[in-house]
Design an enzyme around this catalytic site. Structure first.
Site, PDB file in Angstrom:
ATOM      1  CB  CYS A   2      -6.804  14.386  -0.121  1.00  0.00           C
ATOM      2  SG  CYS A   2      -6.225  12.703  -0.304  1.00  0.00           S
ATOM      3  NE  ARG A  27      -5.300  19.969  -1.026  1.00  0.00           N
ATOM      4  CZ  ARG A  27      -4.227  20.474  -0.450  1.00  0.00           C
ATOM      5  NH1 ARG A  27      -3.748  21.622  -0.870  1.00  0.00           N
ATOM      6  NH2 ARG A  27      -3.647  19.852   0.545  1.00  0.00           N
ATOM      7  CD1 TRP A  75      -2.341  12.108  -6.065  1.00  0.00           C
ATOM      8  CD2 TRP A  75      -1.432  11.416  -4.139  1.00  0.00           C
ATOM      9  NE1 TRP A  75      -1.063  11.676  -6.334  1.00  0.00           N
ATOM     10  CE2 TRP A  75      -0.483  11.243  -5.177  1.00  0.00           C
ATOM     11  CE3 TRP A  75      -1.078  11.043  -2.845  1.00  0.00           C
ATOM     12  CZ2 TRP A  75       0.794  10.728  -4.948  1.00  0.00           C
ATOM     13  CZ3 TRP A  75       0.190  10.526  -2.611  1.00  0.00           C
ATOM     14  CH2 TRP A  75       1.108  10.383  -3.660  1.00  0.00           C
ATOM     15  CG  ASN A 101      -4.983  16.609   2.825  1.00  0.00           C
ATOM     16  OD1 ASN A 101      -4.684  17.800   2.837  1.00  0.00           O
ATOM     17  ND2 ASN A 101      -4.174  15.709   2.331  1.00  0.00           N
ATOM     18  N   GLY A 102      -4.257  13.453   4.450  1.00  0.00           N
ATOM     19  CA  GLY A 102      -3.062  13.179   5.248  1.00  0.00           C
ATOM     20  C   GLY A 102      -2.877  11.686   5.437  1.00  0.00           C
ATOM     21  CD  GLU A 488      10.697  23.068 -14.377  1.00  0.00           C
ATOM     22  OE1 GLU A 488      11.116  22.236 -13.559  1.00  0.00           O
ATOM     23  OE2 GLU A 488       9.502  23.411 -14.429  1.00  0.00           O
ATOM     24  CE  LYS A 492       6.667  21.495 -15.475  1.00  0.00           C
ATOM     25  NZ  LYS A 492       7.379  22.032 -14.388  1.00  0.00           N
ATOM     26  CD  GLU A 495       5.398  18.070 -14.109  1.00  0.00           C
ATOM     27  OE1 GLU A 495       5.025  17.703 -13.000  1.00  0.00           O
ATOM     28  OE2 GLU A 495       5.940  19.168 -14.310  1.00  0.00           O
ATOM     29  CG  HIS A 511      31.631  12.259 -18.887  1.00  0.00           C
ATOM     30  ND1 HIS A 511      32.952  11.891 -18.892  1.00  0.00           N
ATOM     31  CD2 HIS A 511      31.611  13.609 -18.978  1.00  0.00           C
ATOM     32  CE1 HIS A 511      33.706  12.977 -18.958  1.00  0.00           C
ATOM     33  NE2 HIS A 511      32.916  14.035 -19.015  1.00  0.00           N
ATOM     34  CE  LYS A 610       0.517  23.796  -8.604  1.00  0.00           C
ATOM     35  NZ  LYS A 610       1.522  23.748  -9.663  1.00  0.00           N
TER      36      LYS A 610
HETATM   37  C1  F6R Z   1       6.486  19.903 -11.189  1.00  0.00           C
HETATM   38  C2  F6R Z   1       5.905  20.207  -9.901  1.00  0.00           C
HETATM   39  C3  F6R Z   1       6.495  19.565  -8.702  1.00  0.00           C
HETATM   40  C4  F6R Z   1       6.628  20.602  -7.564  1.00  0.00           C
HETATM   41  C5  F6R Z   1       7.106  19.921  -6.280  1.00  0.00           C
HETATM   42  C6  F6R Z   1       7.326  20.907  -5.171  1.00  0.00           C
HETATM   43  O1  F6R Z   1       5.851  20.600 -12.220  1.00  0.00           O
HETATM   44  O2  F6R Z   1       4.968  20.947  -9.789  1.00  0.00           O
HETATM   45  O3  F6R Z   1       7.715  18.975  -8.986  1.00  0.00           O
HETATM   46  O4  F6R Z   1       7.543  21.574  -7.961  1.00  0.00           O
HETATM   47  O5  F6R Z   1       6.150  18.976  -5.884  1.00  0.00           O
HETATM   48  O6  F6R Z   1       6.154  21.595  -4.861  1.00  0.00           O
HETATM   49  P1  F6R Z   1       6.188  22.934  -4.064  1.00  0.00           P
HETATM   50  O7  F6R Z   1       6.917  23.942  -4.873  1.00  0.00           O
HETATM   51  O8  F6R Z   1       4.757  23.288  -3.875  1.00  0.00           O
HETATM   52  O9  F6R Z   1       6.897  22.669  -2.769  1.00  0.00           O
END
Ligand code: F6R
Length: 615
Positions: A2, A27, A75, A101-102, A488, A492, A495, A511, A610
């Site tokens: 949020c 956010r 969010w 937010n929280g 990774e 990507k 998501e 396996h 984010k």
């Molecule tokens: C994936 C992504 C998330 C963050 C994770 C940790 O693209 O962005 O998996 O990597 O939420 O976030 P931070 O690095 O901000 O602690």
């Protein structure tokens, strides 16, 4: 999660709040709302959907040029995303307005008590409980908003960044934080409140980041008062000069922030090592490491805690630290680490990696490590973030604001910082030969140029994306340093394009996952020349014999894999240990193009946010 924004001053509040919400949409973006005080009445507008949806609705409903306002982009945690659950929330009297937010964890018993006292609830949110609790306190004690907020917050358990407005005393906003970020911009006769500084950077470069457990009473034409929520003691707030600029938070001609951030990697990797890496002199110098060198050198082991992409960077670091500095490393999901009973000793060094510096699970893991006497080192991107302040020491990645929800430049800059730390320790311990040490320094300095070259695979990635955009599943395989890159790459893809993807160490295929291979299954294999090349060629043979469709990331000039793979993407050569910085680039581009072709919202994928400030 949020985003919250507030304004009190002499300008029209509505455009400031709306623009601020757009900048904070990373956010959370399932619903949004705004409240403007028009000097007489509260004008409220909120809706399910994004800030543009709010804007459309507000253009009819908010017709005031009032100079006090608050807004929220959500969010969802408590209650589905809908108009009613959107913030701001009003108290029962209609006098108090809150954005939050929280999570208020003890909202249920508080709600029961308030219902007994006659309060009626319209939404399913914990936030509506909080605003009514504040109202109840204010009513009973006959006190001003600031005091009521303080008393109420001392009764709640959970996390919050809030801004509260009271129509009865309309020249102030009260803000408070615990566990969720909150910045206050200080201008000439005006104040801004926001989850980060991006909503107000064009108005002021002076900001106070509230610390956990602090609240601020922000009054028009008065000096802001900051105090501790618990014991009421006054705090002299530290006013920071912001380093962010407007250009950094705009798209700069790119269609999406994600693409812009992918393309920023050559320059931000350079920013990451600027002033720290002196290849010609054979020096790596990072203040946070130098000041604590003995702690690192005496460590029995390093424990890395992180989530998501940052956890993947931690996995790359595990390989690098063990190889370069011969220190045993464990990489932990922060969310798991904090809830088991991990063995942590005072001789452990814990490295917490976080782009946002606000991830709740990583923060909790840090607190646990500190309680057990470990030295905690942070690798964060956001300057002044909670994690950067909670850790004993640290190193910033200097990647600039990452706005696309899918992390790209954060990953490569985290690896750059961690590689430099490993090299510094290797030098101190003598665990790398001098010639290797110098070779790695020189190689690291060349990485930005090689990333630039790797970005030239964009057209190729787009072509391949067109072929595979409708695949329901995808496998990513890598070995050694490139196993985390496979994880990774898969993250990507899933998501942002919602294609189910999995990353695997290539040798683990046999396996189990090999059963998935058929002519429908795209398999992305990371197969640079260095490392376990022959072994990965064998793995490719195994996929080929089962008719899998192979997309291989290979070193320029490769012939062997080219013969076996359906598609190859060529990248420049570098050492095995540094190869993740290059191999990850075409995978980012591939996911990006697939998501665009599937018409997905690249920068704001569904269900995500984010900065994950909830557990
Ligand atoms: C994936 C992504 C998330 C963050 C994770 C940790 O693209 O962005 O998996 O990597 O939420 O976030 P931070 O690095 O901000 O602690």
């Amino acid at each position: 999660m949020c985003g919250i924004v507030g304004y009190i001053g002499h300008r029209e509040a509505y455009p400031i709040v709306i623009k601020g919400l757009k900048r904070l949409e990373y956010r959370g973006y399932d619903s949004a709302g705004v409240m403007i005080y028009d000097g007489d009445a509260i004008k409220l507008c909120k809706t399910k959907g994004k800030v543009v949806d709010l804007e459309e609705r507000a253009s009819k409903e908010i017709t005031t040029n009032g100079t006090i306002g608050i807004g929220h982009t959500r969010w969802a945690t408590h209650g589905v995303p809908n108009d009613v659950n959107s913030h701001p929330h009003l108290s029962n009297s209609g006098d108090l307005v809150i954005i939050h937010n929280g999570i208020i964890e003890n909202y249920a018993p508080l709600k029961v008590e308030l219902i007994k006292r006659g309060y009626v609830f319209h939404s399913d949110t914990d936030t509506e409980v909080l605003v009514n609790l504040i109202e109840e306190v204010q009513k009973n004690e006959n006190i001003k908003l600031g005091k009521a907020v303080q008393i109420a917050l001392n009764q709640v358990v959970g996390a919050y960044a809030i801004a509260v407005f009271d129509k009865k005393n309309p020249n102030e906003i009260v803000a408070a934080r615990l566990g969720s970020p909150l910045a206050i911009g200080i201008g000439e006769g005006e104040y801004f409140i926001a989850s980060d500084a991006s909503p107000f950077i064009e108005y002021t470069s002076n900001a106070v980041y509230l610390e956990d457990g602090e609240m601020a009473v922000i009054r028009l034409h008065k000096k802001m008062k900051v105090r501790k929520i618990k014991d009421d003691s006054l705090v002299d707030p530290y006013i920071q000069e912001l380093q962010m600029n407007l250009e950094q938070i705009e798209k700069g001609g790119y269609d999406h922030f994600m693409l812009k951030e992918i393309y920023e990697q050559p320059s931000v990797i350079k920013d990451t090592y600027r002033g720290r890496l002196h290849a010609n002199e054979g020096i790596i110098q990072m203040a946070g490491v130098e000041d604590n060198l003995e702690k690192f050198l005496n460590a029995d082991r390093i424990i890395i805690v992180a989530c998501g992409t940052s956890w993947h960077a931690g996995l790359v670091a595990e390989y690098i630290f063990e190889e370069f500095a011969r220190i045993s490393v464990e990489v932990e999901y922060a969310s798991e680490f904090r809830y088991r009973n991990p063995i942590i000793n005072s001789n452990d060094v814990v490295i917490a990696i976080s782009q946002s510096g606000e991830t709740a699970d990583t923060m909790a893991a840090i607190k646990l490590a500190k309680e057990n006497g470990a030295f905690v080192f942070g690798v964060c991107n956001v300057v002044g973030s909670s994690i950067s302040r909670e850790t004993h020491a640290g190193a910033y990645t200097h990647a600039g604001p990452e706005i696309g929800v899918a992390s790209t430049k954060a990953f490569t800059t985290q690896i750059t910082v961690l590689t430099m730390i490993a090299l510094r320790l290797a030098k101190a311990k003598g665990t790398l030969s001098l010639s290797d040490f110098h070779m790695y320094l020189q190689e690291l300095e060349l990485i930005p140029e090689k990333v630039r070259e790797a970005l030239e695979t964009n057209d190729r990635a787009k072509e391949i994306a067109a072929t595979f955009k409708d695949a329901p599943n995808c496998l990513y395989l890598g070995r050694g340093y490139n196993f985390p890159v496979a994880l990774e790459g898969a993250l990507k893809l899933k998501e942002i394009s919602y294609i189910h993807a999995e990353g695997y160490p290539a040798a683990e295929m046999k396996h189990g996952p090999i059963a998935l291979i058929d002519e429908q299954m795209p398999v992305v294999v990371i197969a640079p020349k260095q490392g376990h090349y022959d072994k990965i060629v064998s793995n490719i043979q195994e996929i080929k014999s089962r008719s899998g469709r192979i997309i291989a990331v290979v070193t320029k000039g490769d012939t062997q894999v080219r013969e076996l793979a359906d598609y190859v993407i060529e990248i420049p050569e570098t050492s095995d240990a540094l190869s993740p910085l290059i191999t990850t680039i075409p995978l980012q581009l591939l996911s990006y193009h697939i998501a665009v072709m599937r018409e997905c919202n690249v920068d704001q994928p569904r269900n995500l946010a984010k900065s994950v400030t909830v557990e």
